[in-house]
Each structure stands twice: as C-alpha cells, then as structure tokens.
Design an enzyme around this catalytic site. Structure first.
Site, short mmCIF file in Angstrom:
data_model
loop_
_atom_site.label_atom_id
_atom_site.label_comp_id
_atom_site.label_asym_id
_atom_site.label_seq_id
_atom_site.Cartn_x
_atom_site.Cartn_y
_atom_site.Cartn_z
N CYS A 26 -52.05 4.91 -21.46
CA CYS A 26 -50.60 4.73 -21.95
C CYS A 26 -49.62 4.95 -20.65
O CYS A 26 -49.98 5.10 -19.60
CB CYS A 26 -50.19 5.77 -23.15
SG CYS A 26 -50.23 7.50 -22.72
N HIS A 563 -39.57 7.40 -23.07
CA HIS A 563 -40.90 7.26 -23.85
C HIS A 563 -40.47 7.36 -25.58
O HIS A 563 -40.25 8.54 -25.93
CB HIS A 563 -41.74 8.38 -23.60
CG HIS A 563 -42.99 8.18 -23.81
ND1 HIS A 563 -43.34 8.50 -25.30
CD2 HIS A 563 -44.08 7.83 -23.40
CE1 HIS A 563 -44.91 8.27 -25.50
NE2 HIS A 563 -45.17 7.77 -24.36
#
Length: 641
Positions: A26, A563
């Site tokens: 990620c 994020h």
C-alpha cells in the site's frame, strides 16, 4: 538497484522466498501473506535502518517502509522472483489466521465502533457516583436520576448497539440485528421473570432454571439480557446465516420485507429458547472462573495481568479479554480483570518521562512530549510504538512497573463499577455506586502513583536510553538532510486542508504507524464530505492504484501524504474515483479524489484521514491548526524551515 540489499534482508527475515505466499504493498507498507509467520524474524526487521516498524494484522505480515515503498516493493519482487507466483486469494490468508486470531478480529470489529460512546457514558456515570459519594447529590434527586439515565442507559441497552455492529460484521442486515436485540430487552418479558413458575429445568444442577412461559409448548428460560454481550453476538451470528438462507429462496418481489419477517420468526424464539440461556450460562461460568482465579491468588493474578497487558495490546490479544470485562459488569456489577490493567498507561508514561529527560536525540525528545501527555490520558500507542518499544529496555521497565501496579490493585480489592474512558478520566469508575470511596479506591490511587514512579525510576537507571546507536544515526542523518534542504529552499509554507471535516490529533488516528509519528508529523481529519482537494500548488508524485492515498510534492518542496481511511487499500479502489493521475500539476483546491463515506463505512472501514508531512525531518517545526472543524482550503499545517 538502490534497494537491492534492503530487499534481500526483508525476504530473508520473513522466512525466505519459500515462506511467502504473496506480497503486495500500500502507500506505506509491504503486505506479506506468509505460510508460517513464526519463521519471520521480527526483531531483525525492526532493527533494520530501512524499516520503520512491523505489524501483524488480518492475516498479513506488514513491513512498514515509508513513502518510498513502491521502489522497495519492486526490488523485493525482483529479488524474490515473485512475479511468476500465482496470487493467493484473500480467503487463503484468512484461514491461516487461526481460530483465536479470527475471534480477536471479530470482537474488535464489533466493539471498536461503540467504544467512544462507552467512554462518554462511563465518564458521566463515574462522576455521578463521585457526586453521590461526596454528598453533593442524593440518589433520589432529579439531577442524579437524569445523569444516571444518561450514563447507564447506553449500557443497559448495549445489546441493541451490539446487534447492529455484530450483524454488520457477520454480513447480515444491521437493523435486523437491532430488532433481535430489542426483543431480548423488551420490558414486558423482563417483568414476567418474577411471575409464577410452571416448571423447573435441570433441577439439582448449577444450571437449574425456573420456567414461567412456553412458546408453542416449548419451555422458555427467561434471562436478563440488559447489558449482556455474549447472547446477542451469538444470536446475530446465527441470524446472519438464517437471513442468507432465506435470501436465496425467497422470490425477489417480496424479498425486502419477507426475508426479515421469516428471519425474526426463526431467530428470536431460537434465541430465547436455546442461544440466550446457553450463552448466559457460558458467560456466567467465565465470569465466575475469573473471580475464582482472582480470589485464589490475587497478588499473582494482578502481577501477571498487569505486566503483560501492554504486550496483549501490541498483538491485539486484549480484544479477546474485553468481552469478559463487559460480561462481568453485566453479570456481577463490577470487574476486577481490567481493573488490574489500569496502572499500565501510567507505568508507560513514567517510562516515557524517563526517556524524555535522558535522551540526547532531538527527534526522540520531540516524540516523547506528546507521547507522555497522551499516555496520561490512557492512549499509549504513541508511547509504545514511537518511544519505548523501539528502545526495548524502557518498554520492559514499564511492563515491570505495570505488573507491580496490577498487584497492588488486586490485593487491595479495587474494582471497576462501570464501563468508562481511559487514563485519569477512568478514576471515578472505581468508586462503588453504593459504598462510595472504599479501600479499593485508595489502592487504585496508590497503584498508579507507584507504577508511574517505578516506570520513571527504572528507565532512568536501567533503560539504556543513550546506548541506542540507531537513534543517534537517525539524528545525524536528519541533520545532514536539513542542511541540504536549507541550501535549496528557505521560506516557510502553509498547507491547506484537503478535506472538510473534524480535526483530530495525529496520536488519536486509529493506526499505530500514523499515530506514533513514524511516517511524519501531521494531523487527522474525520471527513464530513467525500472529496479530497489539493492542499498545495505542486505535483502529484504518488497516486496509489486503489486511489485511497495521494502523495503531492509542493513547489516549495513539502511532501504531503493524504491517506483516506484505515486499511482502505483492501477495497481495491471500490467507492473511490480519481480525477487526476500521477505526474499532474495541481493548484490549491483542485479536485483530486472523490470517495463514498457511507459505503466505505458499510464495508467495515473507518474513514479517518491522516494528512502527513512525510519529510517532516526537513523542517524545524510542523505546526497544526487549533481549529476543531475545518473546510476545504482552510489553513491546516504550517512547515517552518
């Protein structure tokens, strides 16, 4: 080839190529699915200069790298030859979690959404008990009664809230779970329990039960399900299976109302007749077992539980214990198990204070101040992951101090009488609702003072704070980087908010890596709209393929990471729409990404969004707004050269 050696070291320390089922990444971490996690050398990985930390969660072995993780991932794939391997399905990884890991995952997902309310109502209930003990209120006063209703109402009807979260976790309709729970706590059935007995089941055993009613001729054992935990979780688990079964066979034209109709007709009687009584007997047995161990050896119980509680938290094992805590409160009206862990956050704070006073590392000192403050208020993740655990010995000292504090709590008979918040705000929940301030309460006060002082003193003398060469190297490296940056850019910069929402401290973000500041300084935003706009004039340097994370480098050299949500990489781009691509030039306010808040939450993920300055080490200060609510393009962060 820049990360060739790092890639080799990572592969070797996760057990070698043959131990890797699959690897993805990620925006901050490599996500391995390993055949056997016990073969991985976590300590060696944590010590590596190229690794921020290591986490084990949801069947994944996560190696946190930082914002250059795509390059490291490419090196790992190349070194391990993983391109030729077939990707492993998520279900295969889940199977490797084991029964207990799966149980912990289920419990944490059920309880996490309601924890803020449990804390809020616990504060009210605790202070109401304090006012009663001090004689400021009588238990017949309207003020006391109203505050008691606020503080106790949520806990009394806890099964209804758990009905929603547990049904959601098991893949059923959440409101159906609430309907099952509402039937369990309906007052008309509670009143019957004191009525005439028509028969007795299991006479002469510990499960002997009086029966006042029958359902279609079947005896029903009426239990008190107010404040209960286990019965509704089991009922919704079975209910989700029943609902799915009816969904497959009921025609679509009547499915919307006929499926819940049939499900309720099956699961509610089944819960009253079988699931509820069995679950209640099980819960009572567990509670009595905990009490038996506590009474048999309170000193040993307090020492062991107190000393290892922070270790349980790190591995997420504590979620397997939390239901016992709520069960004890519901069944017995008090809890001694979690009470024995109360000194842990104060022991951790004492250890952090010792590090703060001793360390010569400027970065570590700056991390220690907010970690100390949050620790006093019961949030220890910044202290654990940012300060004591990387240094090892201070963490061990805090565990020893916590064990001593737990032993004092146990031998003085301190107990919790309501669910409540953390840290200093939890103190009033130790006040007995009828007897007021007892000897056990003073035992709790002594325990947290002793744990704090002991954690502090042990760290001062045995913490080995300035013997950690890695910390010194990090500081030296940052000094060099700062000098290089100063030659390029000298002015400060204000970063606008990329999202409208409520501002929360970075330490409160529900992810250990972000909360500890390991990825850089910044702030969290709980969004109220599903839009992300550019916070600076600059270039999109990273747009993750799942669109949940965006990296932008401003024209002034500030690197900003946005994020969206926690673990939303698992959604693989669902509910996200990107309006830019990597390499695009953007200005403040330009739309970057849109996301569907409700659908992300329905999928079981949080939407709290960290906004991080990933090159924080390049700045003298990273200042954050004091506003509690914020709109797009409002001032959020200032970087000071």
């Amino acid at each position: 080839m820049k990360y060739e050696q790092l890639a080799k070291d990572i592969i070797a320390n996760v057990g070698g190529e043959e131990n890797v089922n699959s690897v993805t990444h990620c925006v901050t971490r490599l996500r391995f699915r390993l055949k056997d996690e016990s073969k991985a050398n976590k300590e060696a990985l944590m010590e590596h200069d190229g690794v921020v930390t290591v986490m084990q969660s949801a069947g994944q072995y996560q190696v946190v790298i930082g914002n250059h993780v795509p390059d490291v991932y490419q090196a790992v794939v190349q070194e391990g030859g993983f391109q030729a391997k077939k990707p492993v399905e998520a279900e295969e990884g889940k199977e490797k979690k084991g029964v207990f890991s799966s149980f912990v995952d289920i419990v944490s997902n059920i309880f996490i959404p309601i924890l803020p309310l449990l804390m809020a109502t616990g504060i009210i209930k605790g202070f109401n008990s304090l006012f009663l003990a001090l004689g400021w209120l009588e238990n017949t006063d309207g003020t006391y009664l109203l505050l008691n209703a606020i503080g106790d109402g949520f806990f009394v009807f806890l099964p209804i809230f758990l009905g929603y979260t547990s049904m959601k976790k098991f893949g059923g309709t959440p409101f159906l779970g609430m309907a099952i729970a509402a039937a369990l706590v309906h007052p008309s059935l509670t009143g019957i329990k004191a009525g005439e007995t028509i028969m007795t089941l299991f006479s002469g055993t510990v499960f002997e039960s009086a029966v006042q009613i029958t359902f279609l001729g079947i005896p029903v054992v009426l239990m008190s399900y107010a404040s209960s935990v286990v019965p509704i979780i089991l009922a919704t688990y079975v209910g989700s299976k029943v609902e799915r079964g009816f969904t497959k066979i009921v025609p679509g034209i009547i499915k919307s109302f006929f499926v819940p109709f049939l499900t309720l007709l099956v699961i509610v009687p089944l819960t009253f007749i079988v699931i509820g009584p069995v679950a209640t007997w099980l819960a009572q047995s567990i509670g009595q077992g905990v009490v038996w161990v506590y009474e048999a050896a309170p000193l040993l119980a307090g020492l062991v539980v107190g000393a290892f509680w922070q270790v349980f938290v790190i591995f997420g094992v504590h979620w397997g214990i939390i239901p016992i805590y709520y069960n004890n409160l519901a069944v017995m009206g008090y809890d001694t198990l979690i009470a024995m862990t109360f000194a842990a956050s104060f022991a951790q704070s004492g250890a952090v204070l010792g590090v703060l006073l001793l360390t010569k590392n400027k970065k570590l000192k700056s991390l220690s101040i907010p970690a100390f403050i949050s620790g006093i208020f019961g949030v220890t993740e910044p202290a654990i992951y940012g300060v004591t655990l990387p240094l090892k010995k201070p963490f061990i000292m805090s565990c020893i101090a916590s064990g001593v504090g737990g032993a004092i709590i146990a031998v003085t008979g301190a107990a919790l009488y309501s669910a409540g918040p953390l840290g200093v705000f939890k103190i009033p929940t130790f006040i007995h609702p009828e007897e007021g301030i007892t000897f056990g309460f003073w035992g709790m006060i002594i325990s947290i003072v002793v744990a704090f002082i002991l954690g502090f003193v042990l760290t001062l003398f045995f913490g080995g704070v300035n013997k950690k060469e890695k910390a010194t190297n990090v500081e030296n490296n940052n000094t060099v980087k700062n000098e290089e940056v100063k030659s390029e850019v000298t002015n400060n910069e204000e970063i606008a908010s990329p999202i409208a929402g409520n501002v929360i401290a970075l330490s409160d973000v529900p992810d250990e890596v972000f909360a500890s500041g390991a990825m850089g300084k910044g702030v969290g935003i709980d969004p109220t709209t599903g839009r992300v706009v550019s916070p600076v004039n600059g270039t999109v340097t990273t747009l993750f393929k799942t669109k949940h994370a965006i990296g932008i480098t401003s024209d002034n050299g500030t690197e900003v990471l946005i994020h969206v949500g926690m673990d939303t990489v698992q959604l693989e781009g669902k509910h996200f729409t990107a309006h830019i691509k990597q390499g695009d030039k953007v200005n403040v306010g330009d739309l970057l990404v849109e996301f569907d808040i409700e659908k992300i939450k329905e999928a079981g993920y949080q939407v709290v969004t960290p906004v991080i300055i990933t090159n924080s080490a390049d700045f003298k200060e990273v200042e954050v707004t004091e506003a509690k609510a914020i709109d797009e393009k409002d001032f959020l962060i200032k970087t000071v050269r």
